[in-house]
Design a protein around this motif. Structure first.
Motif, PDB file in Angstrom:
ATOM      1  N   UNK A  16       0.817  -1.218   0.000  1.00 54.53           N
ATOM      2  CA  UNK A  16       0.000   0.000   0.000  1.00 54.53           C
ATOM      3  C   UNK A  16       0.844   1.257   0.000  1.00 54.53           C
ATOM      4  N   UNK A  17       1.849   1.284   0.850  1.00 59.64           N
ATOM      5  CA  UNK A  17       2.713   2.471   0.915  1.00 59.64           C
ATOM      6  C   UNK A  17       3.478   2.673  -0.392  1.00 59.64           C
ATOM      7  N   UNK A  18       4.007   1.588  -0.950  1.00 65.24           N
ATOM      8  CA  UNK A  18       4.752   1.697  -2.198  1.00 65.24           C
ATOM      9  C   UNK A  18       3.858   2.141  -3.350  1.00 65.24           C
ATOM     10  N   UNK A  19       2.614   1.639  -3.380  1.00 65.59           N
ATOM     11  CA  UNK A  19       1.701   2.017  -4.458  1.00 65.59           C
ATOM     12  C   UNK A  19       1.351   3.497  -4.397  1.00 65.59           C
ATOM     13  N   UNK A  20       1.151   4.027  -3.195  1.00 63.97           N
ATOM     14  CA  UNK A  20       0.842   5.449  -3.045  1.00 63.97           C
ATOM     15  C   UNK A  20       2.051   6.300  -3.426  1.00 63.97           C
TER      16      UNK A  20
ATOM     17  N   UNK B 130       0.585   5.120  -8.220  1.00 66.78           N
ATOM     18  CA  UNK B 130      -0.278   4.160  -8.906  1.00 66.78           C
ATOM     19  C   UNK B 130      -1.702   4.249  -8.391  1.00 66.78           C
ATOM     20  N   UNK B 131      -1.867   4.425  -7.076  1.00 67.80           N
ATOM     21  CA  UNK B 131      -3.192   4.545  -6.471  1.00 67.80           C
ATOM     22  C   UNK B 131      -3.159   5.714  -5.494  1.00 67.80           C
ATOM     23  N   UNK B 132      -4.357   6.130  -5.074  1.00 76.11           N
ATOM     24  CA  UNK B 132      -4.464   7.214  -4.106  1.00 76.11           C
ATOM     25  C   UNK B 132      -4.501   6.658  -2.692  1.00 76.11           C
TER      26      UNK B 132
ATOM     27  N   UNK C 237      -8.560  -1.344   2.413  1.00 73.21           N
ATOM     28  CA  UNK C 237      -8.209  -1.884   3.725  1.00 73.21           C
ATOM     29  C   UNK C 237      -9.441  -2.078   4.591  1.00 73.21           C
ATOM     30  N   UNK C 238     -10.339  -1.102   4.583  1.00 72.14           N
ATOM     31  CA  UNK C 238     -11.571  -1.228   5.371  1.00 72.14           C
ATOM     32  C   UNK C 238     -12.439  -2.354   4.844  1.00 72.14           C
TER      33      UNK C 238
END
Length: 525
Positions: free
Chosen positions: A401-405, A409-411, A419-420
């Motif tokens: 998640x951290x790497x994608x943000x 790539x993603x917001x 995640x929720x």
């Protein structure tokens, strides 16, 4: 595990695990011929144990004890041989019995006190089924009959805590792979002579033992007969688990929703028996099926009945909210960010648009990428060794998640939504329903990306209509929500206090048309 597709078929002839081409084959009087036939039938397998004895007295009569190593309790076999065979009959007993094979056979049968159950078989198929089930077979030379002794044993997994239905307060035992142990766990909690257990054998090759368990006088007779009829109509090579039974006897075959309830907790199974349901215990699997079931059953937990009803109601509300979060949250986020900006506060819109600046993908592909990645990590966590599986899945989710943000790539908001959604999927007690909703949310995301909120509403209308059409052994799937029954709402979202509960759920009133529905199912099959 590979199995021919042609082995999966349902017919009206029934399946008792016997080959019709060999029915009627009787045992021979010559013990050596029977022993040779057994060895030849099993390919001279090294785990086939044959022990022969000469009984004392004149004339001497030869006796053979046959069993499978690993399926039979060796200590009990040795005790049986020493007490029932080697120590008997005496010379006086043989004289009284005229020293013939029939007298020896009857004497052994009368002295088999160390065996849990004793039967006499004359059919070859019945004898082989008992032998391969772990029983011992006793042959007396000159007699065309076999004594079957229940000395089943071998190694079984010990009773342990449930792995899929974990509770904080409540019993810590669970079913195992032994059908005898599972039935005994039910009887320990329900010491009622009306608890009936009816055995059945299914599978041409596996000859799997099945037990139909119900409380006579509580379960409807037509429900019990319907369960027997559907099980006896199964013709299949092998039953390797309760999932086979679930797929073959359910009402509708084209639906992602489970219409049979599966549990590994004995207390849950007993509670459903007391509500008029029928349990199906399958040998070789720790999961027991119960029918009929409905949607609300999958959002209940056994812990609801061990806690104060105030907290139980609160937790049920949390579970229903988690169900809708799992089903709709990604779709709502896609619809809002793609079509309906006016439905969210202006400041939040500005923040979302600022986050999306530089993101190369639309919201749908962004959500699809993260959801698929989460499912891959979930599957990897299940398949990896337990000691590192959970740690790897959690660390992987954080790092990914951290790497994608950071990579654009993603917001960050999409990471929060996914995640929720993933956390909400773990709040559903019924694993079967959880798996169904995890699949359904992807078509909902497609509708949201195409039509916005209109697509979400169309998907929900279709979903509710489909669930309304489902039945589980004649009981509407959404009962008592649809058809709505105000008298049966005391154990759905709301759980009444045990002090005020006076009646059990009335499933019989909603089983109208059960025979007609089952007849249509058999014709389709």
């Amino acid at each position: 595990m590979l199995m021919k597709r042609t082995g999966y078929r349902v017919g009206k002839e029934g399946a008792e695990g016997k080959d019709s081409r060999q029915n009627g084959r009787v045992l021979r009087r010559e013990m050596a011929d029977t022993v040779g036939s057994v060895k030849e039938a099993l390919g001279h397998s090294p785990d086939l144990i044959v022990r022969t004895f000469l009984m004392r007295g004149e004339p001497q009569v030869q006796v053979a004890v046959i069993y499978i190593d690993g399926l039979t309790d060796k200590e009990k076999v040795n005790d049986f041989i020493m007490q029932s065979l080697w120590g008997a009959p005496t010379e006086t007993d043989l004289t009284a019995a005229k020293a013939d094979c029939i007298g020896v056979f009857k004497e052994i049968l009368a002295r088999a006190t160390t065996v849990g159950g004793v039967m006499v078989r004359t059919d070859w198929n019945d004898m082989m089924h008992s032998l391969l089930s772990g029983d011992i077979v006793i042959l007396v030379d000159g007699c065309a009959e076999a004594i079957i002794g229940d000395l089943r044993g071998g190694s079984w997994r010990a009773i342990a805590e449930p792995t899929t239905e974990v509770t904080v307060r409540g019993p810590k035992d669970s079913f195992i792979e032994s059908i005898q142990t599972n039935v005994s766990l039910i009887r320990r909690r329900l010491k009622n002579p009306n608890l009936w257990v009816e055995p059945m054998t299914i599978g041409h090759s596996s000859k799997t033992d099945i037990a139909i368990v119900y409380v006579r006088g509580v379960a409807e007779d037509r429900l019990v007969q319907e369960v027997k009829q559907r099980l006896s109509a199964i013709r299949i090579d092998a039953i390797q688990g309760s999932g086979y039974i679930e797929e073959l006897i359910r009402d509708q075959t084209i639906t992602p929703f489970p219409t049979l309830y599966s549990t590994e907790r004995p207390d849950m199974a007993v509670g459903q028996l007391l509500e008029g349901r029928v349990a199906i215990v399958v040998d070789g699997t720790p999961f027991t099926l119960s029918v009929p079931t409905n949607f609300s059953q999958f959002l209940k937990s056994t812990e609801d009945y061990y806690l104060r009803f105030h907290f139980a109601v609160f937790m049920r509300i949390v579970r229903y909210a988690s169900f809708f979060i799992l089903l709709l949250l990604p779709s709502i986020y896609i619809a809002v960010t793609t079509f309906h900006h006016e439905m969210i506060p202006t400041i939040l819109v500005i923040n979302l648009l600022a986050q999306r600046e530089g993101i190369p993908f639309p919201a749908f592909f962004e959500a699809l990428l993260m959801e698929v990645s989460f499912e891959i990590m979930r599957e990897a966590g299940v398949r990896m060794p337990r000691a590192v599986g959970q740690a790897v899945s959690i660390v992987g989710a954080i790092v990914l998640g951290s790497a994608a943000v950071e990579a654009g790539v993603v917001t960050a908001m999409m990471v929060i939504v996914v995640s929720l959604t993933g956390i909400a999927s773990f709040a559903t007690p019924g694993v079967q329903l959880n798996n169904a909703v995890r699949v359904i949310r992807f078509p909902m995301m497609i509708l949201a990306s195409t039509f916005g909120f209109y697509g979400v509403m169309m998907g929900m209308i279709f979903l509710v209509a489909h669930m309304t059409s489902l039945k589980s052994f004649g009981v509407p799937y959404l009962y008592p929500f649809s058809p709505f029954d105000p008298r049966r709402q005391e154990d759905t979202i709301w759980r009444s206090s045990i002090r005020t509960s006076r009646t059990r759920p009335d499933l019989s009133a909603k089983q109208e048309g059960l025979s007609d529905a089952s007849e249509g199912k058999r014709q389709d099959s």
